[in-house]
Scaffold this motif. Sequence first.
Motif, mmCIF file in Angstrom:
data_model
loop_
_atom_site.group_PDB
_atom_site.id
_atom_site.type_symbol
_atom_site.label_atom_id
_atom_site.label_comp_id
_atom_site.label_asym_id
_atom_site.label_seq_id
_atom_site.Cartn_x
_atom_site.Cartn_y
_atom_site.Cartn_z
ATOM 1 N N ALA A 33 -8.950 -5.240 13.851
ATOM 2 C CA ALA A 33 -8.117 -3.959 13.761
ATOM 3 C C ALA A 33 -7.814 -4.182 12.229
ATOM 4 O O ALA A 33 -7.566 -3.358 11.367
ATOM 5 C CB ALA A 33 -7.981 -3.017 14.723
ATOM 6 N N TRP A 34 -6.352 -4.739 12.764
ATOM 7 C CA TRP A 34 -5.544 -5.271 11.177
ATOM 8 C C TRP A 34 -6.428 -5.998 10.101
ATOM 9 O O TRP A 34 -6.294 -5.696 9.156
ATOM 10 C CB TRP A 34 -4.599 -6.214 11.650
ATOM 11 N N ARG A 79 1.282 -1.294 0.195
ATOM 12 C CA ARG A 79 0.297 0.019 0.147
ATOM 13 C C ARG A 79 0.718 1.145 -0.422
ATOM 14 O O ARG A 79 1.704 0.854 0.920
ATOM 15 C CB ARG A 79 -0.851 -0.173 1.629
ATOM 16 N N ASP A 87 -9.476 -5.946 9.424
ATOM 17 C CA ASP A 87 -10.639 -5.359 8.628
ATOM 18 C C ASP A 87 -10.250 -4.543 7.813
ATOM 19 O O ASP A 87 -11.041 -3.906 6.910
ATOM 20 C CB ASP A 87 -11.129 -4.196 9.996
ATOM 21 N N SER A 88 -8.710 -3.653 8.176
ATOM 22 C CA SER A 88 -8.163 -2.641 6.777
ATOM 23 C C SER A 88 -7.490 -3.143 6.011
ATOM 24 O O SER A 88 -7.179 -2.835 4.969
ATOM 25 C CB SER A 88 -7.001 -1.989 7.940
ATOM 26 N N TYR A 142 -0.244 -5.353 18.572
ATOM 27 C CA TYR A 142 -1.535 -5.192 18.997
ATOM 28 C C TYR A 142 -1.913 -6.036 20.729
ATOM 29 O O TYR A 142 -1.041 -6.698 20.721
ATOM 30 C CB TYR A 142 -2.758 -5.889 18.158
ATOM 31 N N ARG A 171 1.675 4.489 1.626
ATOM 32 C CA ARG A 171 1.836 5.632 2.816
ATOM 33 C C ARG A 171 3.237 7.192 2.657
ATOM 34 O O ARG A 171 3.831 6.682 1.947
ATOM 35 C CB ARG A 171 2.537 4.533 3.826
ATOM 36 N N TYR A 225 4.235 -5.890 8.642
ATOM 37 C CA TYR A 225 3.830 -4.848 7.831
ATOM 38 C C TYR A 225 4.832 -4.428 6.890
ATOM 39 O O TYR A 225 6.260 -4.107 7.622
ATOM 40 C CB TYR A 225 2.836 -4.237 8.236
ATOM 41 N N ASP A 267 -7.523 -4.658 2.089
ATOM 42 C CA ASP A 267 -8.375 -4.618 1.387
ATOM 43 C C ASP A 267 -8.727 -6.336 0.423
ATOM 44 O O ASP A 267 -7.948 -7.025 0.004
ATOM 45 C CB ASP A 267 -8.032 -3.460 -0.046
#
Length: 173
Positions: free
Chosen positions: A155-156, A47, A158-159, A80, A49, A95, A161
């Motif tokens: 949270a990760w 992604r 769900d992020s 997390y 950034r 990541y 794509d």
Amino acid sequence: MITASPRPAARPHTLTAPPSVVRSARAEDAAALAELSLPFVRSGALRERPVALYAAHATDFLVAQDADGALEGCVGLRSYAAETSGSTGPVGVLYNFCVAGHRQGRGVGAGLLHAALAGARVRALVALFTATTGGGDLFLRHGFAPASARQAPAAWADSLDPRRNARILARFL
């Protein structure tokens, strides 16, 4: 009958580039992190950034640096908290893992991954997760296995794509 082509003789180890030094990133590395990541962003593997985000999260990153100070690779490690009462402890996510093209296949990625695993143990993380749009061979060689989004930090997960069709891999520590 021999059907394979002969391999060229291996060069003595002294003729190869010196190994990278792995260190924690600093805020002033932000522009170099963005530049290092750019070819992978263009290919769709990472992604995009902004530099400001790299600066704000510099403490997440480990970098591989050559003898001249140039960055050859990086990986972010974010922790997390345990999400459920049945969890055995906090987990981490790797990541933005990338290695400059001219240093791929020379152990830079493995060095970064070993350092990230050591950092995860210091933080007492019980598992590491990552998402990859590639084959994930480096991760698989180092004990990662396919995992589901339900096992990963919500949270990760769900992020991620869904259009990128990334595979989630995990290693329990």
